[in-house]
Scaffold this active site. Structure first.
Site, PDB file in Angstrom:
ATOM      1  N   SER A 190      -3.346   0.016 -12.074  1.00  0.00           N
ATOM      2  CA  SER A 190      -1.935  -0.287 -11.791  1.00  0.00           C
ATOM      3  C   SER A 190      -1.602  -1.679 -12.317  1.00  0.00           C
ATOM      4  O   SER A 190      -2.501  -2.481 -12.583  1.00  0.00           O
ATOM      5  CB  SER A 190      -1.721  -0.262 -10.274  1.00  0.00           C
ATOM      6  OG  SER A 190      -0.513  -0.886  -9.900  1.00  0.00           O
ATOM      7  N   TYR A 249      -3.429  -1.284  -1.076  1.00  0.00           N
ATOM      8  CA  TYR A 249      -3.222  -0.672  -2.398  1.00  0.00           C
ATOM      9  C   TYR A 249      -3.519  -1.688  -3.501  1.00  0.00           C
ATOM     10  O   TYR A 249      -4.254  -1.399  -4.456  1.00  0.00           O
ATOM     11  CB  TYR A 249      -1.779  -0.168  -2.502  1.00  0.00           C
ATOM     12  CG  TYR A 249      -1.474   0.552  -3.802  1.00  0.00           C
ATOM     13  CD1 TYR A 249      -1.812   1.887  -3.966  1.00  0.00           C
ATOM     14  CD2 TYR A 249      -0.850  -0.108  -4.865  1.00  0.00           C
ATOM     15  CE1 TYR A 249      -1.554   2.556  -5.153  1.00  0.00           C
ATOM     16  CE2 TYR A 249      -0.586   0.549  -6.056  1.00  0.00           C
ATOM     17  CZ  TYR A 249      -0.935   1.886  -6.186  1.00  0.00           C
ATOM     18  OH  TYR A 249      -0.676   2.538  -7.369  1.00  0.00           O
TER      19      TYR A 249
END
Ligand SMILES: NC(=O)c1ccc[n+]([C@@H]2O[C@H](COP(=O)([O-])OP(=O)(O)OC[C@H]3O[C@@H](n4cnc5c(N)ncnc54)[C@H](O)[C@@H]3O)[C@@H](O)[C@H]2O)c1
Length: 257
Positions: free
Chosen positions: A148, A161
């Site tokens: 990400s 996350y």
């Protein structure tokens, strides 16, 4: 064979796309299928998986659905065995399963933290081990872990996350070094912002405004826009590319407003 096919064709290869039932994994599965790979769409939701299989077949490709829950080592092991039994070997692994959780830091409880770390990080570690062992026996392969933009810098409100995706990038580079002698390339693909089930709840108006202000291309990505970079990482064109993180983010990572 045309020059472009020599570089990018995946004909004769089998690709397992874990999380191929999801938004980004689904688009990548279709793209790799259109490039000639035989696709195993792997996930928990059979209905969505079968729909993706039909979509790939609609493009003239070959695909099958196999169940996996990446929170279980046994389930990943069974997926790997089933994929080999049906297809002979697995040449390409895409790790696109993932979960998210947003809250103020003081409200992150241990269960939420663990769930995100298990599904986003431990699962990538387990799949790299299990599929890497069979790729080693088969003489090589390519693994792409979906990380990400938050592998680079933390994103507010998604603490577990962000930590998990930073660790995925780190693990990817370490495993790439370990697997290099066995001709297994391991890379991370780092998407920017692509509206999906996973992030719908956290993309409120204020957050979207911040994202757009920091994205030179000033829009969200379309899932299909991840296919080209993924192809580079798994096809002959990328034969000297390993241990790297490729950002597909409209310029988000490069900017500091
Ligand atoms: N959408 C984005 O903007 C974005 C940005 C950067 C990274 N990512 C990453 O891309 C990947 C795909 O996310 P997405 O946006 O397609 O979201 P999505 O919610 O559409 O897909 C995620 C998929 O993972 C599956 N999954 C979750 N836990 C699982 C488990 N235990 N076992 C098997 N499957 C499981 C879900 O069922 C779903 O199909 C994730 O790793 C996510 O973190 C997404």
């Amino acid at each position: 064979m045309s020059y472009l096919c020599e570089l990018f064709s995946l004909a004769g290869k089998t690709a397992v796309v874990i999380g191929g039932t999801g938004t980004l994994g689904g688009a990548i599965a279709v793209g790799l299928g259109r490039a000639g790979a035989n696709i195993v769409v792997a996930g928990r939701n059979q209905e969505r998986g079968e729909a993706k299989v039909a979509e790939i077949a609609g493009h003239g490709g070959h695909a099958q659905f196999l169940h996996v829950d990446v929170d279980s080592r046994q389930s990943i092991d069974e997926l790997c065995q089933a994929a080999i039994k049906r297809n002979g070997q697995v040449d390409i692994l895409i790790n696109s399963a993932g979960v998210n959780h947003a809250s103020p830091y003081l409200e992150v409880d241990d269960a939420d933290w663990q769930r995100v770390l298990d599904s986003n990080l431990t699962a990538v570690h387990r799949t790299c081990q299990i599929f890497g062992a069979q790729m080693k026996d088969a003489g090589g392969g390519a693994i792409v872990n979906i990380a990400s933009v938050t592998s680079d810098k933390p994103l507010s409100r998604v603490f577990a996350y962000s930590a998990s995706k930073a660790a995925v990038a780190n693990l990817t580079q370490n495993v790439a070094r370990e697997f290099a002698p066995d001709k297994i390339r391991v890379n991370a693909l780092c998407p920017g912002f692509f509206p999906a089930e996973l992030n719908r709840a956290i993309l409120d108006k204020e957050r979207v405004a911040h994202i757009m202000a920091q994205t030179p291309l000033a829009r969200f990505g379309e899932p299909e826009e991840l296919v080209g970079a993924t192809l580079l990482l798994v096809a002959p064109a990328g034969s000297f590319v390993t241990g790297t993180c490729v950002y597909v983010d409209g310029g988000f990572t490069g900017m500091r407003f």
